[in-house]
Structure formats: C-alpha cells, structure tokens
Design a protein around this motif. Sequence first.
Motif, PDB file in Angstrom:
ATOM      1  N   HIS A 291       0.814  -1.203   0.000  1.00  0.00           N
ATOM      2  CA  HIS A 291       0.000   0.000   0.000  1.00  0.00           C
ATOM      3  C   HIS A 291       0.859   1.268   0.000  1.00  0.00           C
ATOM      4  N   SER A 292       2.144   1.116   0.344  1.00  0.00           N
ATOM      5  CA  SER A 292       3.044   2.266   0.277  1.00  0.00           C
ATOM      6  C   SER A 292       3.412   2.574  -1.165  1.00  0.00           C
ATOM      7  N   VAL A 293       3.857   1.537  -1.882  1.00  0.00           N
ATOM      8  CA  VAL A 293       4.342   1.734  -3.250  1.00  0.00           C
ATOM      9  C   VAL A 293       3.185   1.788  -4.242  1.00  0.00           C
ATOM     10  N   GLY A 294       2.262   0.831  -4.103  1.00  0.00           N
ATOM     11  CA  GLY A 294       1.039   0.865  -4.905  1.00  0.00           C
ATOM     12  C   GLY A 294       1.166   0.393  -6.339  1.00  0.00           C
ATOM     13  N   GLY A 295       2.296  -0.179  -6.729  1.00  0.00           N
ATOM     14  CA  GLY A 295       2.400  -0.661  -8.114  1.00  0.00           C
ATOM     15  C   GLY A 295       3.610  -1.558  -8.286  1.00  0.00           C
ATOM     16  N   ARG A 296       3.625  -2.252  -9.431  1.00  0.00           N
ATOM     17  CA  ARG A 296       4.732  -3.174  -9.697  1.00  0.00           C
ATOM     18  C   ARG A 296       5.773  -2.478 -10.559  1.00  0.00           C
ATOM     19  N   VAL A 297       6.431  -1.492 -10.035  1.00  0.00           N
ATOM     20  CA  VAL A 297       7.442  -0.822 -10.844  1.00  0.00           C
ATOM     21  C   VAL A 297       8.807  -1.412 -10.532  1.00  0.00           C
ATOM     22  N   GLU A 298       9.626  -1.463 -11.581  1.00  0.00           N
ATOM     23  CA  GLU A 298      10.939  -2.091 -11.436  1.00  0.00           C
ATOM     24  C   GLU A 298      12.022  -1.026 -11.372  1.00  0.00           C
ATOM     25  N   ALA A 299      12.952  -1.218 -10.469  1.00  0.00           N
ATOM     26  CA  ALA A 299      14.071  -0.274 -10.362  1.00  0.00           C
ATOM     27  C   ALA A 299      15.126  -0.618 -11.420  1.00  0.00           C
ATOM     28  N   ALA A 300      16.097   0.269 -11.595  1.00  0.00           N
ATOM     29  CA  ALA A 300      17.122   0.087 -12.627  1.00  0.00           C
ATOM     30  C   ALA A 300      17.927  -1.191 -12.412  1.00  0.00           C
ATOM     31  N   ASP A 301      18.027  -1.636 -11.161  1.00  0.00           N
ATOM     32  CA  ASP A 301      18.802  -2.859 -10.880  1.00  0.00           C
ATOM     33  C   ASP A 301      17.995  -4.136 -11.097  1.00  0.00           C
ATOM     34  N   GLY A 302      16.720  -3.978 -11.485  1.00  0.00           N
ATOM     35  CA  GLY A 302      15.900  -5.150 -11.785  1.00  0.00           C
ATOM     36  C   GLY A 302      14.991  -5.573 -10.641  1.00  0.00           C
ATOM     37  N   LEU A 303      15.243  -5.058  -9.455  1.00  0.00           N
ATOM     38  CA  LEU A 303      14.371  -5.396  -8.312  1.00  0.00           C
ATOM     39  C   LEU A 303      13.143  -4.490  -8.345  1.00  0.00           C
ATOM     40  N   HIS A 308      12.449  -3.321  -2.746  1.00  0.00           N
ATOM     41  CA  HIS A 308      13.375  -2.340  -2.163  1.00  0.00           C
ATOM     42  C   HIS A 308      12.834  -1.751  -0.862  1.00  0.00           C
ATOM     43  N   VAL A 309      11.564  -1.340  -0.865  1.00  0.00           N
ATOM     44  CA  VAL A 309      11.069  -0.691   0.363  1.00  0.00           C
ATOM     45  C   VAL A 309      10.880  -1.723   1.480  1.00  0.00           C
ATOM     46  N   THR A 310      10.562  -2.963   1.098  1.00  0.00           N
ATOM     47  CA  THR A 310      10.473  -4.027   2.109  1.00  0.00           C
ATOM     48  C   THR A 310      11.825  -4.137   2.811  1.00  0.00           C
ATOM     49  N   ALA A 311      12.876  -4.171   2.006  1.00  0.00           N
ATOM     50  CA  ALA A 311      14.232  -4.278   2.570  1.00  0.00           C
ATOM     51  C   ALA A 311      14.536  -3.091   3.479  1.00  0.00           C
ATOM     52  N   GLN A 312      14.073  -1.901   3.077  1.00  0.00           N
ATOM     53  CA  GLN A 312      14.342  -0.702   3.894  1.00  0.00           C
ATOM     54  C   GLN A 312      13.676  -0.810   5.270  1.00  0.00           C
ATOM     55  N   ALA A 347      11.184 -15.851  -4.346  1.00  0.00           N
ATOM     56  CA  ALA A 347      12.202 -14.795  -4.489  1.00  0.00           C
ATOM     57  C   ALA A 347      12.000 -13.720  -3.424  1.00  0.00           C
ATOM     58  N   PHE A 348      10.731 -13.395  -3.161  1.00  0.00           N
ATOM     59  CA  PHE A 348      10.441 -12.373  -2.148  1.00  0.00           C
ATOM     60  C   PHE A 348      10.952 -12.841  -0.782  1.00  0.00           C
ATOM     61  N   LEU A 349      10.643 -14.094  -0.443  1.00  0.00           N
ATOM     62  CA  LEU A 349      11.056 -14.613   0.873  1.00  0.00           C
ATOM     63  C   LEU A 349      12.577 -14.716   0.984  1.00  0.00           C
ATOM     64  N   ASP A 350      13.242 -15.060  -0.115  1.00  0.00           N
ATOM     65  CA  ASP A 350      14.719 -15.109  -0.104  1.00  0.00           C
ATOM     66  C   ASP A 350      15.287 -13.730   0.183  1.00  0.00           C
ATOM     67  N   ASP A 351      14.727 -12.747  -0.513  1.00  0.00           N
ATOM     68  CA  ASP A 351      15.194 -11.373  -0.359  1.00  0.00           C
ATOM     69  C   ASP A 351      14.986 -10.905   1.089  1.00  0.00           C
ATOM     70  N   VAL A 352      13.804 -11.221   1.620  1.00  0.00           N
ATOM     71  CA  VAL A 352      13.467 -10.855   2.999  1.00  0.00           C
ATOM     72  C   VAL A 352      14.469 -11.501   3.968  1.00  0.00           C
ATOM     73  N   ALA A 353      14.788 -12.780   3.730  1.00  0.00           N
ATOM     74  CA  ALA A 353      15.693 -13.504   4.641  1.00  0.00           C
ATOM     75  C   ALA A 353      17.096 -12.881   4.627  1.00  0.00           C
ATOM     76  N   ILE A 354      17.547 -12.461   3.448  1.00  0.00           N
ATOM     77  CA  ILE A 354      18.878 -11.825   3.340  1.00  0.00           C
ATOM     78  C   ILE A 354      18.917 -10.568   4.212  1.00  0.00           C
ATOM     79  N   VAL A 355      17.857  -9.772   4.116  1.00  0.00           N
ATOM     80  CA  VAL A 355      17.862  -8.477   4.817  1.00  0.00           C
ATOM     81  C   VAL A 355      17.648  -8.666   6.321  1.00  0.00           C
TER      82      VAL A 355
END
Length: 374
Positions: A291-303, A308-312, A347-355
């Motif tokens: 609900h923060s981001v509100g869309g499936r936009v991709e950053a320049a690095d492909g994520l 990204h905001v989840t990681a933040q 992939a989402f859960l992997d990313d979450v686990a790394i952070v």
Amino acid sequence: MIVIMTPGIGAASAEVEEVKRQARKYEGIETNVHEVVGKIRGVTEIYLIGPTATVPSDDFEALPGVERVIRVSDRYKLIGRHRGQVEAVGFEYRGIAFNHESFHVIPGLCAVDTREHVDLTFAALARHGIRTARMGAYKPRTSPYDFQGHGKECLPYVFELAGKHGIQVVTMEITAIKHLDEVRAALRASGDATGVMLQIGTRNSQNFELLKEVGQQKELPVLYKRGMGITLEESINACEYIASEGNRQVAFCLRGVKSHLGDPHRNLVDFAHVPVVKRLTRMPVCIDPSHSVGGRVEAADGLLDIFHVTAQGIIAGANMVLVDFHPAPSKALCDGPQALTLDELPAFLDDVAIVRDAYEKRVARLRGANVRAA
Ligand code: PEP
Ligand code: MN
C-alpha cells in the motif's frame, strides 16, 4: 505512575496487595495490575491511574518487592516505552509471538474474491512454512461503485481453508463495529480453525468508537494502520485508545502517508519511522510495502520497488511485513496492480531472509561491541 515489581513477584502476591493498599490512601487513585510477559523476563506492573502528580514515589519505592517506580507522562501511558521499562514486550496469539524481536511475513489477498484464490494462496504460504496471512473481507473503497469486499459471506470458507493449510493468524480489516461480531461468530462456527488479527485501516485511524470497541475485547489482537494524513503522535494516541479499553495486544503498521511528495509511489514511504515507533512504544512494528508503493514498478537494478522498500523496513528492524499477493493479479477485484504473484513468493522470501539476517548481524555486532566495552 507505574510501580514495577521485582521479577518473580506475581499479580496475586502479598507484595502487590501491599502496593494496592498504599495506593488506596490517595484519593481518586485506582490501580490496574498487569503481568507483562517479556522475552527476557516477566514482570508485574501496577498502574496508578488518576491524579498521581501529588503522589510521592518514595512511599512505593520503600515497599517490599518493588523494583522501581516510573513516572509517566500522560502520553501513551500503556503502550509507550517509558524509561527503565523492560525491553521486550508484546503478545502471543495462537502460539505465535509478536514482539520487538519476532519477525513474520504476512502475505495474502488484499481482497478475497474467490474460494479458489484463497485456497491457492494459503497452499503456497503453507509450502513455505508461513502461518500468518492477510485476507480482506470488508474493503473501504474511495468510490462507492468499487467492489466493497464479500463481507461475512466469505468468512466461512476463508477460516475453513486457513485451518486446512495450518494458517494460524489471518489479518483482516473491519470497518464497522458489527463486523467484529460477524468475525467472532464465523470463527466459532469454523471451530476456531484459525485466528484473526483485526486490522484497523488507515481510513479508520481516528474512528474512536471503533477503536474503543476493538479495545474492549481481548480475544483478538489488533493491527493498527497508521493514519495516512495525521501525525505519528496522533496515530500512537489512537493505539492508546485501544489499550486503555483493556486490549494491549496491539501491533503498529506503517503503510506510507498521503503526500504528492511521494509520487510516483502511491504514498510517501515512511519506513524510517520503524525505529522511531519502537523507541516510543512497546508495540511490534509492521510495514506494508504494497500500500506504500502501490504498483509493480521495477528499479534500474531489476528489483521491484516493493522489494526495495520491504528491505528498507526490515533493515530498520520491522517485526512484520504485510504484503499483497494474488494468484492472478489481473483478475483481482481490488489493488491487483500492486500484488505480487505466487510465483514471486520464493524470491520475495529469499530477499526478505537476506535483509533480516543483515539486520540481526547489525544488532549482534553492536551488542558484542557493548559487551566488550563494558
Ligand atoms: C489494506 O491493507 O487492505 C488497506 C486497505 O490498507 P490501508 O488501510 O493501509 O489503506
Ligand atoms: Mn489494498
């Protein structure tokens, strides 16, 4: 004023009786005894409510079994973190701990549409050992012509399927007082197949009658979503409303705030407030990247920006991640554009686990440094 007893002194002890007897000497002072179950230790706290300004703390500090007395300001007496209070408090619900140390991902449908989609979503979560999910039945929508959710009609199959897949806690928004009764009745009818964490949505963040109502029951915990157009302090005060009615099982969710300065995101992402809320209060803190981001936009690095905001939020110590997933986002009746697909879950859960791992290492390194310095 809060009288904190030495660990091991229970609510029914003679020492606590003595504190209550002492408090009765002062006119208009009421006592409220609370056993706080912490991760490190459990303590009994006695809240002195009323005109405490003229009550001397020494009288209480001298009593047997009293560890210390804290004077609290009127601001968030119950949910606030006051100097000297035990670090880790929170609550446990259906065998799952929610506190400042715990960490849970809560993926699921923004809005329940079909039984099949609920089943597919829970099945995917279960395959990854996840026992907490989100499911919206009552949807507050900006336009009266938009889908408002299936309401109580979908509750029987949502709870039945949650039970089938071992989902222990479903977070679900309620927008009216009568929804609380509907949810409780459906849980009973399902044989308590699962549990519900009641969501108070951003649009109801200052609906004080609703806040009082969810506070008056202690059966179901509450996930309070920050008001999108009010100050952080006003939102925390709204949580104090819930606690002051008796229910201290409250988690606080950051979901972005409304501002054109957040463009092109749906809201201005406010996850820098994770440590702020953990400093000011004892509530576990959740983030809602969808609900923060509100869309499936991709950053320049492909994520995706949602990643990204989840990681933040996680790197800053978030305890819960509420996130929209859908088996077929193009068919979703609400917020499809911001939903991740079930194929993206690993992939989402992997990313979450790394952070999360990085966050734990940051805290451990600091604790190690402090131990060496001591
Ligand atoms: C939701 O989580 O479905 C929702 C409507 O969130 P918010 O209240 O944060 O807009
Ligand atoms: Mn939504």
